[in-house]
Design a protein around this motif. Structure first.
Motif, PDB file in Angstrom:
ATOM      1  N   TYR A  90     -11.061  52.075  12.664  1.00  0.00           N
ATOM      2  CA  TYR A  90     -11.871  52.595  13.759  1.00  0.00           C
ATOM      3  C   TYR A  90     -13.367  52.606  13.452  1.00  0.00           C
ATOM      4  O   TYR A  90     -14.176  52.305  14.318  1.00  0.00           O
ATOM      5  N   THR A  91     -13.752  52.957  12.220  1.00  0.00           N
ATOM      6  CA  THR A  91     -15.163  53.264  12.001  1.00  0.00           C
ATOM      7  C   THR A  91     -15.610  52.917  10.588  1.00  0.00           C
ATOM      8  O   THR A  91     -14.791  52.568   9.725  1.00  0.00           O
ATOM      9  N   ASN A  99     -19.012  51.508  26.993  1.00  0.00           N
ATOM     10  CA  ASN A  99     -19.103  51.493  25.532  1.00  0.00           C
ATOM     11  C   ASN A  99     -17.792  51.042  24.882  1.00  0.00           C
ATOM     12  O   ASN A  99     -17.800  50.419  23.820  1.00  0.00           O
ATOM     13  N   ARG A 100     -16.672  51.377  25.520  1.00  0.00           N
ATOM     14  CA  ARG A 100     -15.384  50.907  24.998  1.00  0.00           C
ATOM     15  C   ARG A 100     -15.322  49.378  25.074  1.00  0.00           C
ATOM     16  O   ARG A 100     -14.811  48.727  24.156  1.00  0.00           O
ATOM     17  N   ALA A 122     -19.107  57.552  19.397  1.00  0.00           N
ATOM     18  CA  ALA A 122     -18.088  57.843  20.407  1.00  0.00           C
ATOM     19  C   ALA A 122     -18.034  59.342  20.680  1.00  0.00           C
ATOM     20  O   ALA A 122     -18.806  60.129  20.142  1.00  0.00           O
ATOM     21  N   CYS A 144     -23.870  47.407  17.011  1.00  0.00           N
ATOM     22  CA  CYS A 144     -22.591  47.359  17.713  1.00  0.00           C
ATOM     23  C   CYS A 144     -22.338  45.991  18.332  1.00  0.00           C
ATOM     24  O   CYS A 144     -21.500  45.840  19.199  1.00  0.00           O
ATOM     25  N   ASP A 148     -13.993  58.481  24.486  1.00  0.00           N
ATOM     26  CA  ASP A 148     -15.077  58.915  25.366  1.00  0.00           C
ATOM     27  C   ASP A 148     -14.590  60.101  26.187  1.00  0.00           C
ATOM     28  O   ASP A 148     -13.582  60.730  25.859  1.00  0.00           O
ATOM     29  N   LEU A 152     -16.420  58.835  14.826  1.00  0.00           N
ATOM     30  CA  LEU A 152     -16.224  57.455  15.262  1.00  0.00           C
ATOM     31  C   LEU A 152     -17.539  56.801  15.687  1.00  0.00           C
ATOM     32  O   LEU A 152     -18.197  57.253  16.621  1.00  0.00           O
ATOM     33  N   CYS A 202     -19.623  52.790  16.151  1.00  0.00           N
ATOM     34  CA  CYS A 202     -19.422  51.352  16.337  1.00  0.00           C
ATOM     35  C   CYS A 202     -20.242  50.583  15.313  1.00  0.00           C
ATOM     36  O   CYS A 202     -21.483  50.537  15.390  1.00  0.00           O
ATOM     37  N   TRP A 213     -11.676  53.290  20.832  1.00  0.00           N
ATOM     38  CA  TRP A 213     -12.916  54.024  21.079  1.00  0.00           C
ATOM     39  C   TRP A 213     -12.637  55.217  21.982  1.00  0.00           C
ATOM     40  O   TRP A 213     -11.911  55.108  22.961  1.00  0.00           O
ATOM     41  N   TYR A 232     -17.348  48.030  22.276  1.00  0.00           N
ATOM     42  CA  TYR A 232     -16.638  48.245  21.016  1.00  0.00           C
ATOM     43  C   TYR A 232     -15.540  47.197  20.824  1.00  0.00           C
ATOM     44  O   TYR A 232     -15.434  46.576  19.762  1.00  0.00           O
TER      45      TYR A 232
END
Length: 499
Positions: free
Chosen positions: A339-340, A419-420, A374, A26, A411, A379, A381, A409, A423
């Motif tokens: 996104y992923t 984490n966002r 996520a 990530c 959560d 999703l 990272c 992202w 990301y």
């Protein structure tokens, strides 16, 4: 609660590396400049049904998502709907305040089709809906924020669905009439138009698998008809704009497509290409390739499968030469939602029911358990995936101009959304790396400005830079830590390690 400005004043500098326990997958090392190009535009995105609420206010008619959530609450994880959502219809000034705090260059939003034509027909034209979006656009421009407008983000008028929706070719003329109404009313100020958002997510779950509105289950048939009609509606709208309005208004128009990036465990490029042709090429190739039409691999596969099923014609309604030529080249840019990533490989046994797009696709998708995950179960990272996708687009579609129209992202909704931040940091770096490698990327939109109704997941997954107090009629917005970080990105035109 402190506002974003107060948080910026009183907050301490925090190193991102100290915030998140994550795998190396990530993170991404910079190549070349760590600054965004001078004219690169940074903004945020939303969609009407997900944030506006006011589902029947001021003459608005019902959409397929209104009916789907009202009639099938069990199909939504928390049995919720978008009736009120963040109530941006009545509280747009709160969104505007957040946009100003973030200092965004642009705001991508969609227009609720049933606010303009409540029953989908021009005879139902609703001036109050037009007045609302005039106000939104004027307030954005008054604050130096460019409006980036999506014409269609999944909220088809319920009355048009009674005619078959996107499986009936009459949808093309209905969409042209709607699009022209938007262009006439807003085109003097809106200079970036997106015709459709994510046709893949309109057609595959909506008309193939049946899991999303309007809930039609016709796998491998209805979804392909839907793709075909959306491509025709997009192209017809583009030609209308260029021939009738472009000279006076001078705007630009494109379509937003979505895909994940396929990663091969065994470096099998054929599997990676197959996945991208089915997930992106089915919609991108007719518009952005030099030859037009659907990808050759899809045409051959689906024709072969259709014949094996005893059909005399392919389930994929390919284009005649007129429509190939009409659709090809109908763009000023490519909107791309990413996104992923996922691992892709050919399965040992056929997947999905017969017929279905999944059976035609013939790819098994998995995820690496080492990837940071996520709240959304799909999703992960893996920013190298975005680099890979942008490389594919650069090489496959003659380095078309790309606007990243969504990237985000999910959560639980926590304000310390570390984490966002990680990301965003890694995926913004992927964009910069791709620019360094020669990709023609001109803008980036974070998804999303505020926590919103997340379709079949309701309000159980949060993507916003701002939290929304859904229990309060005032729907107060509260800046998350990621909002502080993203504002720093915009202010410095770079990707800071600290904020």
């Amino acid at each position: 609660m402190l506002s974003l400005g107060q948080l910026l004043i009183f907050g301490l500098l925090v190193n991102i590396g100290s915030l998140v326990k994550s795998s190396d997958n990530c993170t991404l090392r910079p190549r070349g400049s760590t600054k965004f190009p001078k004219n690169f535009s940074l903004g945020v995105a939303t969609s009407a049904y997900q944030i506006e609420g006011g589902w029947n206010a001021d003459g608005k008619g019902p959409s397929i998502w209104d009916e789907f959530t009202h009639e099938n609450p069990d199909r939504i994880k928390d049995r919720s709907n978008g009736d009120s959502a963040a109530n941006s219809y009545q509280l747009f000034d709160l969104d505007l305040k957040a946009l100003k705090e973030l200092k965004v260059d642009h705001y991508r939003f969609s227009i609720a089709r049933t606010r303009i034509f409540p029953n989908g027909d021009v005879s139902s034209r609703n001036q109050k809906g037009i007045d609302y979006y005039n106000t939104v656009i004027d307030k954005l421009l008054a604050n130096g924020i460019e409006p980036m407008v999506t014409m269609y983000h999944w909220d088809l008028p319920a009355e048009i669905q009674k005619l078959g929706g996107f499986t009936n070719s009459v949808i093309i003329n209905y969409f042209i009439a709607y699009a022209e109404e938007l262009i006439i009313n807003f085109g003097d100020r809106v200079k970036t138009w997106i015709t459709f958002n994510e046709p893949m997510q309109t057609c595959k779950p909506g008309y193939g698998e049946g899991g999303s509105a309007p809930g039609i289950k016709s796998p491998g048939v209805g979804d392909y008809i839907c793709f075909n009609n959306i491509l025709k509606a997009h192209a017809a709208t583009y030609h209308l704009y260029r021939s009738k309005y472009f000279e006076k208004q001078g705007g630009r128009m494109g379509i937003t497509l979505d895909t994940f990036f396929g990663v091969s465990k065994t470096n099998n490029e054929a599997d990676v290409d197959r996945a991208l042709q089915y997930l992106l090429g089915i919609l991108a190739h007719p518009i952005y390739s030099k030859t037009g039409g659907y990808p050759e691999i899809m045409v051959k596969d689906i024709a072969k499968n259709s014949q094996a099923e005893g059909r005399k014609v392919s389930r994929l309604p390919d284009f005649n030469e007129y429509w190939k030529a009409t659709i090809r080249g109908t763009f000023d840019f490519l909107g791309l939602n990413f996104y992923t990533s996922k691992y892709v490989e050919r399965p040992s046994e056929p997947l999905g029911e017969n017929p279905s797009m999944l059976r035609d696709y013939d790819i098994e998708e998995t995820a690496d358990p080492k990837w940071l995950k996520a709240k959304s179960n799909w999703l992960y990272c893996y920013p190298l995936g975005l680099e890979g996708l942008l490389k594919f687009v650069r090489e496959e579609y003659d380095n078309v101009e790309v606007k990243i129209t969504e990237n985000g992202w999910s959560d639980e909704g926590e304000l310390d959304d570390n984490n966002r931040i990680l990301y965003y940091k890694s995926h913004l770096q992927a964009v910069l790396n791709a620019i360094h490698d020669g990709s023609n990327i001109t803008s980036y939109s974070a998804w999303s400005l505020v926590d919103n109704f997340e379709w079949s997941k309701g309000y159980t997954e949060k993507f916003g830079l701002y939290s929304v107090n859904m229990k309060s009629p005032k729907r107060e917005r509260v800046a998350k830590k990621s909002a502080i970080y993203y504002r720093k990105v915009i202010e410095t035109r770079s990707i800071p390690d600290e904020f």
